[in-house]
Design a protein around this motif. Sequence first.
Motif, PDB file in Angstrom:
ATOM      1  N   SER A 155     -26.138 -26.183 133.888  1.00 21.14           N
ATOM      2  CA  SER A 155     -24.698 -25.570 133.886  1.00 21.14           C
ATOM      3  C   SER A 155     -24.686 -24.596 132.876  1.00 21.14           C
ATOM      4  O   SER A 155     -25.611 -24.417 132.025  1.00 21.14           O
ATOM      5  CB  SER A 155     -23.767 -27.085 133.268  1.00 21.14           C
ATOM      6  OG  SER A 155     -24.247 -27.359 132.092  1.00 21.14           O
ATOM      7  N   GLY A 156     -23.714 -23.966 132.711  1.00 23.66           N
ATOM      8  CA  GLY A 156     -23.638 -22.959 131.900  1.00 23.66           C
ATOM      9  C   GLY A 156     -23.717 -21.444 132.532  1.00 23.66           C
ATOM     10  O   GLY A 156     -23.031 -21.215 133.563  1.00 23.66           O
ATOM     11  N   ASP A 157     -24.480 -20.902 132.081  1.00 22.04           N
ATOM     12  CA  ASP A 157     -25.078 -19.471 132.845  1.00 22.04           C
ATOM     13  C   ASP A 157     -25.742 -19.403 134.000  1.00 22.04           C
ATOM     14  O   ASP A 157     -26.819 -18.925 134.018  1.00 22.04           O
ATOM     15  CB  ASP A 157     -25.581 -18.440 131.766  1.00 22.04           C
ATOM     16  CG  ASP A 157     -25.664 -16.923 132.373  1.00 22.04           C
ATOM     17  OD1 ASP A 157     -26.464 -16.223 131.853  1.00 22.04           O
ATOM     18  OD2 ASP A 157     -25.010 -16.807 133.191  1.00 22.04           O
ATOM     19  N   THR A 158     -25.209 -20.362 135.090  1.00 24.85           N
ATOM     20  CA  THR A 158     -25.843 -20.553 136.193  1.00 24.85           C
ATOM     21  C   THR A 158     -25.871 -19.232 137.093  1.00 24.85           C
ATOM     22  O   THR A 158     -26.681 -19.082 138.216  1.00 24.85           O
ATOM     23  CB  THR A 158     -25.579 -21.600 136.913  1.00 24.85           C
ATOM     24  OG1 THR A 158     -24.211 -21.609 137.261  1.00 24.85           O
ATOM     25  CG2 THR A 158     -25.819 -22.974 136.007  1.00 24.85           C
ATOM     26  N   ASP A 159     -25.221 -18.296 136.943  1.00 24.27           N
ATOM     27  CA  ASP A 159     -25.089 -17.133 137.741  1.00 24.27           C
ATOM     28  C   ASP A 159     -26.287 -16.316 137.736  1.00 24.27           C
ATOM     29  O   ASP A 159     -26.795 -15.473 138.546  1.00 24.27           O
ATOM     30  CB  ASP A 159     -23.938 -16.203 137.494  1.00 24.27           C
ATOM     31  CG  ASP A 159     -22.616 -16.982 137.986  1.00 24.27           C
ATOM     32  OD1 ASP A 159     -21.682 -16.638 137.528  1.00 24.27           O
ATOM     33  OD2 ASP A 159     -22.815 -17.823 139.071  1.00 24.27           O
ATOM     34  N   SER A 160     -27.191 -16.342 136.539  1.00 26.10           N
ATOM     35  CA  SER A 160     -28.435 -15.507 136.351  1.00 26.10           C
ATOM     36  C   SER A 160     -29.466 -15.980 137.334  1.00 26.10           C
ATOM     37  O   SER A 160     -29.286 -17.190 137.608  1.00 26.10           O
ATOM     38  CB  SER A 160     -28.701 -15.536 134.855  1.00 26.10           C
ATOM     39  OG  SER A 160     -27.823 -14.934 134.124  1.00 26.10           O
ATOM     40  N   GLU A 161     -30.382 -15.343 137.608  1.00 22.20           N
ATOM     41  CA  GLU A 161     -31.077 -15.760 138.435  1.00 22.20           C
ATOM     42  C   GLU A 161     -32.577 -16.289 137.498  1.00 22.20           C
ATOM     43  O   GLU A 161     -32.955 -15.461 136.751  1.00 22.20           O
ATOM     44  CB  GLU A 161     -32.112 -14.531 139.231  1.00 22.20           C
ATOM     45  CG  GLU A 161     -30.842 -14.022 140.221  1.00 22.20           C
ATOM     46  CD  GLU A 161     -31.514 -12.736 140.957  1.00 22.20           C
ATOM     47  OE1 GLU A 161     -31.001 -12.365 142.053  1.00 22.20           O
ATOM     48  OE2 GLU A 161     -32.438 -12.049 140.491  1.00 22.20           O
TER      49      GLU A 161
END
Length: 122
Positions: free
Chosen positions: A25-31
């Motif tokens: 969870s959190g900044d999961t948009d980053s690869e």
Amino acid sequence: HVQLVESGGGSVPVGGSLRLSCVASGDTDSEYCMGWFRQAEGKEREGVASIDDRFNADYADSVQGRFAISRDNAKDTLYLQMNSLKPEDTATYYCAADPQRCGVFLLPRYKSRGQGTQVTVS
């Protein structure tokens, strides 16, 4: 920054199987490269399996052919299927993620890690 929560640990007999899960969870948009490392009592941390954002997997020799790592990006979840478990697999297993580092030997130094889940094989 990403938060990681593991589940699925437990006690199994020799030769048994377990599947660990790790929800991010959190900044999961980053690869992220993600993976699992473990630490047995009195021993150093050991990278077990890693997987990059293109689903390329890398395993420690000690688990090659017995463990399988996978990730479901739609569910922000990482898995570790562990088969043919041995007593030497007994350890606390940690999920880890890093936006830059990638590789089984780098896992203990990944930027984010969970609290761990205990696996006992006897």
